[in-house]
Design an enzyme around this catalytic site. Structure first.
Site, mmCIF file in Angstrom:
data_model
loop_
_atom_site.group_PDB
_atom_site.id
_atom_site.type_symbol
_atom_site.label_atom_id
_atom_site.label_comp_id
_atom_site.label_asym_id
_atom_site.label_seq_id
_atom_site.Cartn_x
_atom_site.Cartn_y
_atom_site.Cartn_z
ATOM 1 N N GLY A 48 3.106 -4.519 8.069
ATOM 2 C CA GLY A 48 3.133 -5.868 7.509
ATOM 3 C C GLY A 48 1.945 -6.695 7.977
ATOM 4 O O GLY A 48 1.647 -7.752 7.418
ATOM 5 N N ILE A 49 1.255 -6.202 9.005
ATOM 6 C CA ILE A 49 0.150 -6.985 9.600
ATOM 7 C C ILE A 49 -1.032 -7.088 8.635
ATOM 8 O O ILE A 49 -1.590 -8.167 8.419
ATOM 9 C CB ILE A 49 -0.301 -6.356 10.939
ATOM 10 C CG1 ILE A 49 0.828 -6.451 11.969
ATOM 11 C CG2 ILE A 49 -1.549 -7.053 11.465
ATOM 12 C CD1 ILE A 49 0.563 -5.648 13.255
ATOM 13 N N GLY A 50 -1.417 -5.974 8.045
ATOM 14 C CA GLY A 50 -2.590 -5.974 7.163
ATOM 15 C C GLY A 50 -2.406 -6.862 5.947
ATOM 16 O O GLY A 50 -3.269 -7.700 5.633
ATOM 17 N N HIS A 63 10.622 -24.229 8.390
ATOM 18 C CA HIS A 63 9.576 -24.960 9.114
ATOM 19 C C HIS A 63 8.180 -24.781 8.533
ATOM 20 O O HIS A 63 7.350 -25.675 8.672
ATOM 21 C CB HIS A 63 9.546 -24.517 10.585
ATOM 22 C CG HIS A 63 10.735 -24.990 11.368
ATOM 23 N ND1 HIS A 63 10.801 -24.932 12.743
ATOM 24 C CD2 HIS A 63 11.917 -25.533 10.959
ATOM 25 C CE1 HIS A 63 11.977 -25.412 13.160
ATOM 26 N NE2 HIS A 63 12.673 -25.774 12.100
ATOM 27 N N ARG A 120 8.961 -33.785 9.221
ATOM 28 C CA ARG A 120 7.873 -33.548 10.189
ATOM 29 C C ARG A 120 7.194 -32.199 9.949
ATOM 30 O O ARG A 120 6.006 -32.034 10.250
ATOM 31 C CB ARG A 120 8.395 -33.634 11.628
ATOM 32 C CG ARG A 120 9.337 -32.519 12.031
ATOM 33 C CD ARG A 120 9.919 -32.750 13.427
ATOM 34 N NE ARG A 120 10.672 -31.614 13.926
ATOM 35 C CZ ARG A 120 11.917 -31.282 13.540
ATOM 36 N NH1 ARG A 120 12.536 -32.020 12.633
ATOM 37 N NH2 ARG A 120 12.536 -30.249 14.071
ATOM 38 N N HIS A 121 7.934 -31.283 9.369
ATOM 39 C CA HIS A 121 7.338 -29.962 9.106
ATOM 40 C C HIS A 121 6.332 -30.031 7.963
ATOM 41 O O HIS A 121 5.361 -29.277 7.941
ATOM 42 C CB HIS A 121 8.433 -28.939 8.794
ATOM 43 C CG HIS A 121 9.403 -28.788 9.920
ATOM 44 N ND1 HIS A 121 9.026 -28.332 11.162
ATOM 45 C CD2 HIS A 121 10.729 -29.080 10.006
ATOM 46 C CE1 HIS A 121 10.073 -28.324 11.975
ATOM 47 N NE2 HIS A 121 11.115 -28.778 11.292
ATOM 48 N N ASP A 136 0.887 -1.160 0.000
ATOM 49 C CA ASP A 136 0.000 0.000 0.000
ATOM 50 C C ASP A 136 0.930 1.217 0.000
ATOM 51 O O ASP A 136 2.143 1.049 -0.265
ATOM 52 C CB ASP A 136 -0.980 -0.019 1.197
ATOM 53 C CG ASP A 136 -0.288 0.145 2.536
ATOM 54 O OD1 ASP A 136 0.972 0.204 2.572
ATOM 55 O OD2 ASP A 136 -0.986 0.229 3.566
ATOM 56 N N HIS A 137 0.397 2.400 0.286
ATOM 57 C CA HIS A 137 1.249 3.595 0.280
ATOM 58 C C HIS A 137 2.383 3.495 1.297
ATOM 59 O O HIS A 137 3.496 3.934 1.043
ATOM 60 C CB HIS A 137 0.396 4.841 0.538
ATOM 61 C CG HIS A 137 -0.431 4.748 1.782
ATOM 62 N ND1 HIS A 137 -1.519 3.891 1.876
ATOM 63 C CD2 HIS A 137 -0.337 5.362 2.992
ATOM 64 C CE1 HIS A 137 -2.053 4.007 3.078
ATOM 65 N NE2 HIS A 137 -1.354 4.882 3.776
ATOM 66 N N CYS A 176 3.156 -3.377 3.898
ATOM 67 C CA CYS A 176 2.321 -2.234 4.284
ATOM 68 C C CYS A 176 3.069 -1.551 5.423
ATOM 69 O O CYS A 176 4.279 -1.773 5.569
ATOM 70 C CB CYS A 176 0.901 -2.664 4.655
ATOM 71 S SG CYS A 176 0.773 -3.801 6.048
ATOM 72 N N GLY A 177 2.407 -0.741 6.226
ATOM 73 C CA GLY A 177 3.141 -0.026 7.268
ATOM 74 C C GLY A 177 3.765 -0.967 8.284
ATOM 75 O O GLY A 177 4.940 -0.871 8.610
HETATM 76 C C1 RB5 Z 1 -1.701 2.531 6.725
HETATM 77 O O1 RB5 Z 1 -1.751 3.690 7.465
HETATM 78 C C2 RB5 Z 1 -1.486 1.319 7.631
HETATM 79 O O2 RB5 Z 1 -2.577 1.137 8.467
HETATM 80 C C3 RB5 Z 1 -1.212 0.085 6.803
HETATM 81 O O3 RB5 Z 1 -0.122 0.315 5.986
HETATM 82 C C4 RB5 Z 1 -0.875 -1.182 7.541
HETATM 83 O O4 RB5 Z 1 0.132 -0.964 8.498
HETATM 84 C C5 RB5 Z 1 -1.971 -1.983 8.053
HETATM 85 O O5 RB5 Z 1 -1.763 -3.095 8.588
#
Ligand code: RB5
Length: 145
Positions: free
Chosen positions: A67-69, A97, A131-132, A7-8, A64-65
């Protein structure tokens, strides 16, 4: 073929990743975005992850910011095993693994020198199988999946 998307907030990391892949002579497909205008990570991460899940691309690298999203989105796609990595050890173990086929990174959390090490390690580390493999196969056979 490596699928790329961001994303941005992950855009600069995606662009640096492209330069690294060029240096390594590895082919990639860039699923966008093409600039830093604010956008929604599911739109791009989903398209790139689908390319991995369908077999059109072998692996994917998403940013992304945090990486979670992008990681959450990628792991909704059949056949995708995305790993959110913040260290070299996580990158290596996600391959050894978990046979991770998508790497999710946080452009706002990682400086490029660490991100580069993570990407290089992730691309060059093999799955250990054994096993993995039994455990990884179970991921795709969970009820409802
Ligand atoms: C964008 O502001 C941010 O929320 C997005 O890049 C990301 O970190 C979401 O997980």
């Amino acid at each position: 073929m490596i699928a790329l998307a961001s994303d941005h907030a992950g855009f600069r990391l995606k662009e640096k990743t492209k330069a690294l892949l060029d240096e390594l002579h590895l082919e990639y497909e860039d699923f966008g975005p093409d600039g830093e205008r604010p956008c929604d990570y599911p739109d791009y991460a989903y398209t790139a992850a689908k390319a991995v899940g369908s077999g059109r691309c072998d692996r994917g690298i998403l940013a992304c910011g945090t990486g979670i999203g992008v990681d959450m989105v990628a792991n909704k796609v059949d056949g995708v095993r995305s790993a959110l990595c913040t260290s070299l050890e996580m990158a290596e173990l996600s391959r050894k693994h978990n046979d991770a086929n998508v790497l999710s990174l946080g452009g706002r959390l990682l400086d490029w020198s660490l991100a580069e090490k993570i990407i290089r390690a992730w691309l060059s580390t093999s799955f250990e199988g054994g096993r993995h493999k039994v455990r990884v196969d179970k991921i795709h056979n969970l009820s409802g999946h």
